[in-house]
Write a protein that holds these residues in place. Structure first.
Motif, mmCIF file in Angstrom:
data_model
loop_
_atom_site.group_PDB
_atom_site.id
_atom_site.type_symbol
_atom_site.label_atom_id
_atom_site.label_comp_id
_atom_site.label_asym_id
_atom_site.label_seq_id
_atom_site.Cartn_x
_atom_site.Cartn_y
_atom_site.Cartn_z
ATOM 1 N N SER A 1 0.814 -1.224 0.000
ATOM 2 C CA SER A 1 0.000 0.000 0.000
ATOM 3 C C SER A 1 0.845 1.272 0.000
ATOM 4 O O SER A 1 0.305 2.365 0.112
ATOM 5 N N VAL A 2 2.150 1.148 -0.142
ATOM 6 C CA VAL A 2 3.049 2.312 -0.107
ATOM 7 C C VAL A 2 3.122 2.938 -1.503
ATOM 8 O O VAL A 2 3.295 2.234 -2.490
ATOM 9 N N PRO A 3 3.001 4.270 -1.599
ATOM 10 C CA PRO A 3 3.127 4.931 -2.907
ATOM 11 C C PRO A 3 4.534 4.745 -3.500
ATOM 12 O O PRO A 3 5.510 4.534 -2.768
ATOM 13 N N ALA A 4 4.639 4.839 -4.801
ATOM 14 C CA ALA A 4 5.902 4.587 -5.496
ATOM 15 C C ALA A 4 7.006 5.554 -5.084
ATOM 16 O O ALA A 4 8.173 5.179 -5.045
ATOM 17 N N GLU A 5 6.663 6.781 -4.740
ATOM 18 C CA GLU A 5 7.666 7.770 -4.374
ATOM 19 C C GLU A 5 8.371 7.397 -3.064
ATOM 20 O O GLU A 5 9.546 7.657 -2.878
ATOM 21 N N GLU A 6 7.641 6.799 -2.160
ATOM 22 C CA GLU A 6 8.189 6.467 -0.848
ATOM 23 C C GLU A 6 8.688 5.026 -0.771
ATOM 24 O O GLU A 6 9.190 4.606 0.269
ATOM 25 N N LEU A 7 8.566 4.287 -1.848
ATOM 26 C CA LEU A 7 8.830 2.859 -1.821
ATOM 27 C C LEU A 7 10.266 2.521 -1.443
ATOM 28 O O LEU A 7 10.511 1.634 -0.635
ATOM 29 N N ARG A 8 11.230 3.247 -1.977
ATOM 30 C CA ARG A 8 12.643 2.924 -1.719
ATOM 31 C C ARG A 8 12.982 3.079 -0.235
ATOM 32 O O ARG A 8 13.550 2.179 0.386
ATOM 33 N N SER A 9 12.646 4.205 0.336
ATOM 34 C CA SER A 9 12.974 4.423 1.743
ATOM 35 C C SER A 9 12.191 3.476 2.642
ATOM 36 O O SER A 9 12.720 2.945 3.619
#
Length: 72
Positions: free
Chosen positions: A45-53
């Protein structure tokens, strides 16, 4: 017709070897698959922008929990 039967026989041998190898790899790497499943569940459910962190944070948490369980 005989060549066709031989070809199909060889084809089945190759498929059997391939599938057997895949199954043995999956059985050997169950711990990695479990980790990937846990990460997927935690991050779906995490947006793509925040996925890496978020991926790095969740992975660190899981490793930390695993180390705590292993030391007990």
């Amino acid at each position: 017709m005989i060549k066709f039967i031989k070809m199909k026989k060889n084809e089945l041998k190759v498929k059997s070897m391939l599938y057997g190898t895949i199954v043995s790899l999956i059985d050997d790497r169950k711990d990695i698959l479990e980790l990937i499943q846990k990460l997927y569940t935690a991050l779906k459910s995490v947006p793509a922008e925040e996925l890496r962190s978020e991926l790095i944070n969740r992975l660190a948490e899981m490793i930390h929990e695993g180390n705590e369980n292993a030391s007990e």
